[in-house]
Design a protein around this motif. Sequence first.
Motif, PDB file in Angstrom:
ATOM      1  N   PHE A  18      -9.207  -1.379   5.712  1.00  0.00           N
ATOM      2  CA  PHE A  18      -8.511  -0.400   4.825  1.00  0.00           C
ATOM      3  C   PHE A  18      -7.111  -0.115   5.759  1.00  0.00           C
ATOM      4  CE2 PHE A  18      -7.007   3.889   3.699  1.00  0.00           C
ATOM      5  CZ  PHE A  18      -7.017   3.556   2.335  1.00  0.00           C
ATOM      6  N   LEU A  19      -7.253   0.143   6.962  1.00  0.00           N
ATOM      7  CA  LEU A  19      -6.065   0.236   7.889  1.00  0.00           C
ATOM      8  C   LEU A  19      -4.971  -0.984   7.854  1.00  0.00           C
ATOM      9  CD1 LEU A  19      -7.443   2.688  10.521  1.00  0.00           C
ATOM     10  CD2 LEU A  19      -6.141   3.130   8.738  1.00  0.00           C
ATOM     11  N   GLY A  20      -5.784  -2.042   8.153  1.00  0.00           N
ATOM     12  CA  GLY A  20      -4.751  -3.272   8.199  1.00  0.00           C
ATOM     13  C   GLY A  20      -4.105  -3.713   6.976  1.00  0.00           C
ATOM     14  N   ALA A  21      -4.872  -3.208   5.691  1.00  0.00           N
ATOM     15  CA  ALA A  21      -4.120  -3.630   4.561  1.00  0.00           C
ATOM     16  C   ALA A  21      -2.885  -2.642   4.320  1.00  0.00           C
ATOM     17  CB  ALA A  21      -5.286  -3.516   3.406  1.00  0.00           C
ATOM     18  N   GLY A  22      -3.068  -1.329   4.713  1.00  0.00           N
ATOM     19  CA  GLY A  22      -2.153  -0.492   4.691  1.00  0.00           C
ATOM     20  C   GLY A  22      -0.924  -0.708   5.404  1.00  0.00           C
ATOM     21  N   HIS A  24      -0.002  -3.639   6.397  1.00  0.00           N
ATOM     22  CA  HIS A  24       0.650  -4.766   5.766  1.00  0.00           C
ATOM     23  C   HIS A  24       1.505  -4.163   4.611  1.00  0.00           C
ATOM     24  CE1 HIS A  24      -1.572  -7.325   8.334  1.00  0.00           C
ATOM     25  NE2 HIS A  24      -0.640  -8.402   8.188  1.00  0.00           N
ATOM     26  N   GLU A  25       0.716  -3.387   3.809  1.00  0.00           N
ATOM     27  CA  GLU A  25       1.557  -2.985   2.519  1.00  0.00           C
ATOM     28  C   GLU A  25       2.505  -2.003   2.821  1.00  0.00           C
ATOM     29  OE1 GLU A  25       1.340  -3.163  -0.962  1.00  0.00           O
ATOM     30  OE2 GLU A  25      -0.184  -4.842  -0.564  1.00  0.00           O
ATOM     31  N   LEU A  26       2.659  -1.316   3.861  1.00  0.00           N
ATOM     32  CA  LEU A  26       3.475  -0.060   4.265  1.00  0.00           C
ATOM     33  C   LEU A  26       4.641  -0.641   4.999  1.00  0.00           C
ATOM     34  CD1 LEU A  26       1.374   2.725   3.995  1.00  0.00           C
ATOM     35  CD2 LEU A  26       2.803   2.172   2.149  1.00  0.00           C
ATOM     36  N   VAL A  27       4.206  -1.409   5.907  1.00  0.00           N
ATOM     37  CA  VAL A  27       5.285  -1.917   6.986  1.00  0.00           C
ATOM     38  C   VAL A  27       5.728  -3.343   6.994  1.00  0.00           C
ATOM     39  CG1 VAL A  27       5.563  -1.983   9.700  1.00  0.00           C
ATOM     40  CG2 VAL A  27       4.279   0.145   8.706  1.00  0.00           C
ATOM     41  N   LEU A  28       4.758  -4.177   6.661  1.00  0.00           N
ATOM     42  CA  LEU A  28       5.130  -5.549   7.272  1.00  0.00           C
ATOM     43  C   LEU A  28       5.673  -6.317   5.904  1.00  0.00           C
ATOM     44  CD1 LEU A  28       2.185  -6.684   9.449  1.00  0.00           C
ATOM     45  CD2 LEU A  28       4.582  -5.844  10.178  1.00  0.00           C
TER      46      LEU A  28
END
Length: 88
Positions: A18-22, A24-28
């Motif tokens: 969940f944190l990894g997906a977040g 990628h979605e919000l920063v990368l």
Amino acid sequence: GLGAVSTEMGGAGFVALFLGAGLHELVLWKDDESKDPGDFGDPFKFTESINVDRNYELNNGRMAMFAVLGQVVAELVTGKDAVQQLMS
């Protein structure tokens, strides 16, 4: 199956995903207004060796999402995970 999320290790893995997906979605992965939604380019130059239509790939992704949804619903109805259902 779905019960894995309620275990200590499964819950930690879910939080990490969940944190990894977040991240990628919000920063990368920033949207570029000049590109189609979801078009992040071709960093590995796959188009040079593979000629695949974009709609073909979108349809494969949609079919995979329906397949996973079917497995989740079947597990909720039967109480057995996907492997247990295949074995019985």
